[in-house]
Design a protein around this motif. Structure first.
Motif, short mmCIF file in Angstrom:
data_model
loop_
_atom_site.label_atom_id
_atom_site.label_comp_id
_atom_site.label_asym_id
_atom_site.label_seq_id
_atom_site.Cartn_x
_atom_site.Cartn_y
_atom_site.Cartn_z
N GLY A 51 -9.74 2.18 -3.12
CA GLY A 51 -10.53 2.83 -1.92
C GLY A 51 -10.20 2.13 -0.54
O GLY A 51 -10.29 2.94 0.33
N ALA A 52 -10.07 0.75 -0.64
CA ALA A 52 -9.68 0.31 0.60
C ALA A 52 -8.36 0.68 1.35
O ALA A 52 -8.55 1.08 2.47
N LYS A 53 -7.39 1.10 0.42
CA LYS A 53 -6.24 1.47 0.97
C LYS A 53 -6.15 2.98 1.19
O LYS A 53 -5.22 3.35 2.03
N LEU A 65 -4.21 2.42 8.32
CA LEU A 65 -3.68 0.90 8.83
C LEU A 65 -3.21 0.41 7.78
O LEU A 65 -3.28 1.01 6.38
N PRO A 66 -2.18 -0.63 8.06
CA PRO A 66 -1.38 -1.19 7.05
C PRO A 66 -2.43 -2.43 6.40
O PRO A 66 -2.87 -2.92 7.31
N ILE A 67 -2.76 -2.17 5.13
CA ILE A 67 -3.55 -3.11 4.49
C ILE A 67 -2.69 -4.12 3.87
O ILE A 67 -2.00 -4.12 2.91
N TYR A 68 -3.02 -5.45 4.25
CA TYR A 68 -1.98 -6.64 3.98
C TYR A 68 -2.87 -7.40 2.94
O TYR A 68 -2.11 -8.01 2.22
N ARG A 69 -4.04 -7.10 2.69
CA ARG A 69 -4.89 -7.67 1.56
C ARG A 69 -5.94 -6.88 1.32
O ARG A 69 -6.60 -6.57 2.37
N GLY A 91 -3.38 -4.86 13.27
CA GLY A 91 -3.67 -3.59 13.65
C GLY A 91 -4.25 -3.45 14.87
O GLY A 91 -4.99 -4.36 15.29
N PRO A 92 -4.32 -2.31 15.53
CA PRO A 92 -5.05 -2.20 16.76
C PRO A 92 -6.58 -1.81 16.78
O PRO A 92 -7.49 -1.79 17.48
#
Length: 307
Positions: A51-53, A65-69, A91-92
């Motif tokens: 869901g977050a991704k 956004l790029p999700i790093y964690r 990210g911005p």
């Protein structure tokens, strides 16, 4: 969708929580991983991470956004389970919605896997809320705590001759005012090193910040860098490295800027490009660093009330 193209990227985190209320025997099923559909906690954790991704696909105006964690954690009580979602990115814009989505999806998955074991009214997902966020404007301020004076010097033969209006310098003035700089001096001079030297000499004891606009390129009259750099008593190369890096992600021409930054006595002097967009991008990239620098160095003595 909000335009975040001119915002600098930064490390951002968000933590959200929620509570699923359930009968004690359902909480025990979560502990043992023995619901009818399998291990609910593990399944809901994966659902929350997914869901977050995919938040930008689920909520219409969220930016990808790029999700790093992304992770989901639990605390089991007697008749409830607290769900905790943690998301990190560089990210911005922030990841608050991603953390909230992770908690919501994990909670709904637990709800779905527990509903065969109790009555619908026995389950309740509530108190989904943001607990903490870090990064961006909430952590890296773009506004001075206490107002300071500044000077903007525009170098352009054509603008000084009245052949075209100054847009770059005005953009810089607007950004400085938004950042709580006040009493901003504004000068337009030709591409003349002697006039620039005279102005710097007069202003270095009056203004904590001096910005030049123009003369950082490769034209025959672009001599701002050659004029300013020998005067710097302490150079700060990272400022212009940040500006060029920020600009080059928006135009390849940013690599041609030769701007420098550093102290001349107690004044911080920064040389910005002469184009409207170039000046705006360069100052936007380093504004949080400037605000931090002035906010933490109030003990540096300076004429004109800069203390």
């Amino acid at each position: 969708m909000k335009n975040v193209g001119m915002k600098a990227e930064s490390y951002r985190t968000a933590i959200a929580t929620g509570i699923l209320h359930a009968p004690p025997h359902c909480i025990e099923l979560l502990r043992t991983g023995n619901t009818e559909k399998g291990d609910a906690l593990k399944t809901a954790r994966i659902a929350g991470i997914l869901g977050a991704k995919r938040t930008d696909e689920l909520i219409p105006l969220c930016h990808p956004l790029p999700i790093y964690r992304a992770d989901v954690e639990y605390t089991l009580g007697e008749a409830q389970v607290e769900i905790r979602g943690i998301v990190e990115t560089i990210g911005p814009t922030g990841v608050e919605m991603e953390a909230l989505t992770a908690v919501s999806l994990a909670g709904l998955t637990l709800y779905d896997m527990l509903k065969p074991h109790c009555e619908p009214e026995d389950l309740c997902l509530d108190q989904v809320k943001l607990e903490k966020k870090k990064g961006g404007k909430s952590h890296f301020s773009r506004v001075l705590k206490e107002s300071l004076s500044a000077s903007v010097i525009v170098l352009s033969d054509t603008v000084a001759a009245g052949k075209k209006p100054d847009t770059a310098g005005q953009n810089v003035m607007d950004l400085l005012q938004e950042a709580n700089f006040s009493n901003i001096a504004y000068h337009i001079i030709p591409d003349d090193p002697k006039q620039l030297l005279a102005l710097i000499h007069d202003q270095k004891k009056q203004y904590p910040l001096i910005l030049t606009v123009g003369g950082t390129g490769l034209g025959p009259k672009d001599l701002t860098v050659e004029t300013i750099q020998p005067l710097l008593t302490r150079e700060i190369p990272g400022l212009m490295e940040a500006s060029r890096n920020f600009g080059q992600r928006r135009t390849p021409y940013a690599a041609l800027s030769r701007g420098v930054a550093g102290y001349i006595e107690n004044s911080l002097v920064i040389t910005l490009p002469g184009s409207r967009q170039g000046a705006f991008e360069s100052l936007s990239a380093i504004l949080p660093a400037l605000v931090h620098l002035f906010d933490v160095q109030k003990n540096i003595p300076h004429a004109g009330g800069y203390q």
